[in-house]
Write a protein that holds these residues in place. Structure first.
Motif, PDB file in Angstrom:
ATOM      1  N   VAL A 101      -6.835 -57.840  35.037  1.00  0.00           N
ATOM      2  CA  VAL A 101      -5.604 -57.153  34.650  1.00  0.00           C
ATOM      3  C   VAL A 101      -5.745 -55.704  35.055  1.00  0.00           C
ATOM      4  N   GLU A 102      -4.874 -55.243  35.952  1.00  0.00           N
ATOM      5  CA  GLU A 102      -4.988 -53.857  36.405  1.00  0.00           C
ATOM      6  C   GLU A 102      -4.386 -52.902  35.408  1.00  0.00           C
ATOM      7  N   PRO A 103      -4.928 -51.687  35.297  1.00  0.00           N
ATOM      8  CA  PRO A 103      -4.414 -50.743  34.311  1.00  0.00           C
ATOM      9  C   PRO A 103      -3.042 -50.203  34.698  1.00  0.00           C
ATOM     10  N   GLU A 104      -2.268 -49.862  33.693  1.00  0.00           N
ATOM     11  CA  GLU A 104      -0.939 -49.309  33.942  1.00  0.00           C
ATOM     12  C   GLU A 104      -1.010 -47.802  34.135  1.00  0.00           C
ATOM     13  N   THR A 105      -1.902 -47.160  33.384  1.00  0.00           N
ATOM     14  CA  THR A 105      -1.967 -45.707  33.467  1.00  0.00           C
ATOM     15  C   THR A 105      -3.365 -45.316  33.935  1.00  0.00           C
ATOM     16  N   ASP A 106      -3.519 -44.051  34.263  1.00  0.00           N
ATOM     17  CA  ASP A 106      -4.826 -43.590  34.729  1.00  0.00           C
ATOM     18  C   ASP A 106      -5.867 -43.631  33.626  1.00  0.00           C
ATOM     19  N   GLN A 149      -6.226 -45.871  31.330  1.00  0.00           N
ATOM     20  CA  GLN A 149      -6.686 -47.225  31.021  1.00  0.00           C
ATOM     21  C   GLN A 149      -7.676 -47.714  32.057  1.00  0.00           C
TER      22      GLN A 149
END
Lengths: 221, 167
Positions: free
Chosen positions: A182-187, A189
């Motif tokens: 799951v890739e992060p949404e914000t920097d 995360q």
């Protein structure tokens, strides 16, 4: 739903693949829902479509031979209408995506490796090419030929928006999958992995699960 | 495709599996159609009962998370059966109220979760006990909102070529 009316145990499409009746219905509905909810055009499913059309023809033929006024006749007719509706919805959904993303769809098809499944049926391919040609002619006649000579070219590949593979989708897991990233949404995360249990439902970005949709491991809902 | 048991009282049923007076299971769309033509009586699913639904409603109100529902199509079945076959369902009005209360509780929870999902910019959510009807009530709005936010966010920084359109 197919089982009420269908007398054939196994149906073979023109491609020669035999698909058991029950699996045909499930595969067909799966393909329809996936196509509806996926942001990009999915692989074309010629064997399923051929079988469904054959199925419809067979049921129509049965109907012609049946006694009039039979309850069976009206039930068969309803079943035919239902299947037709899904088929029509499926094909239209694909056409909408083809029209929306035509240069990218054609590009993908052109650069497809030998043996890789096609995303367009032969008819869809012809349609896409025609659509592209018509759009080019239209733009040329309406605007481009009136432009100064150095501005008369437009790259459709660059100006037509690409499908947004980062859109979120809802899915149900059909086959257990492990370690899906799951890739992060914000920097702030960080990325993490999850396991997809069979039967569970999730909300996630399409890009991560696109190969799972193609393989049938998950179903978009 | 959900199945529904129905009972065929009339002698008009020629179909193989339909014998007058014997219960038979059919898809819901067929059951509703036959009922409308007054060819049968519908038998409600066993969870469509006042005590059972009260339990379910109370359980849902107690928990913060979503409890499993007796049927993945509980809302659709309730609406259809109560609309077309309320004469076959004992205590139909009470049932309608109970299901609506459960639905309202669940939707309230869903709105809260969706709100926190967006606020915390989550990348993933597990929604196991949600039914399709509930997902579709907010689903399109939620996914489109998330898409918009994503576009706004990625346009904040000048990024590498991938997403921008050049002419």
């Amino acid at each position: 739903a197919f089982h009420i009316c269908c007398n054939i145990g196994r149906i073979s499409g023109l491609s020669g693949r035999r698909i058991p009746r029950f699996h045909l219905q499930r595969a067909f509905f799966q393909a329809w829902l996936n196509e509806k909810f996926a942001p990009e055009l999915l692989e074309s499913k010629p064997e399923i479509i051929e079988c469904v059309v054959e199925q419809l023809d067979h049921m129509e033929a049965n109907l012609k031979r049946a006694k009039r006024g039979d309850l069976k006749v009206s039930i068969h007719r309803m079943e035919i209408e239902r299947i037709r509706y899904v088929l029509s919805s499926y094909l239209r959904c694909r056409l909408v995506k083809i029209e929306k993303f035509f240069p990218h769809v054609l590009e993908k098809e052109k650069s497809r490796a030998e043996g890789e499944p096609s995303i367009l049926s032969p008819e869809e391919f012809a349609f896409a090419k025609e659509y592209m040609a018509n759009t080019e002619i239209y733009l040329k006649n309406v605007a481009l030929k009136h432009m100064p000579p150095n501005l008369q070219k437009v790259s459709l590949l660059k100006s037509v928006p690409r499908p947004n593979l980062d859109s979120f989708v809802f899915l149900r897991v059909l086959e257990r999958q492990e370690n899906i990233l799951v890739e992060p949404e914000t920097d702030e995360q960080r990325e993490y992995t999850i396991d997809l249990e069979e039967g569970s439902q999730h909300l996630i970005r399409y890009k991560t699960v696109a190969p799972l949709v193609a393989s049938g491991a998950v179903q978009l809902i | 495709i959900s199945r529904q048991v129905l009972w065929c009282p009339s002698p008009h049923c020629y179909l193989g599996p339909f014998n007058p007076g014997l219960p038979v299971e059919v898809p819901v769309w067929l059951a509703i159609n036959l009922k409308q033509r007054q060819k049968c009586r519908l038998i409600p699913p066993e969870w469509m009962d006042v005590e059972k639904l009260e339990e379910i409603r109370d359980q849902e109100r107690k928990e913060d998370t979503f409890t499993p529902m007796p049927s993945p199509y509980y809302m659709e079945l309730t609406k259809l059966l109560l609309n077309y076959a309320s004469d076959n369902i004992p205590k139909a009005d009470e049932i309608r109220t109970l299901v609506k209360e459960t639905w309202d509780t669940r939707l309230a929870k869903l709105r809260l979760s969706a709100d926190s999902f967006v606020r915390q910019q989550e990348a993933h959510a597990k929604l196991d006990n949600l039914t399709l009807m509930e997902i579709n009530t907010t689903g399109t709005f939620l996914t489109q909102a998330l898409d918009h936010m994503y576009k706004l966010r990625t346009n904040l920084q000048p990024s590498e070529s991938a997403h921008s359109q050049d002419f």
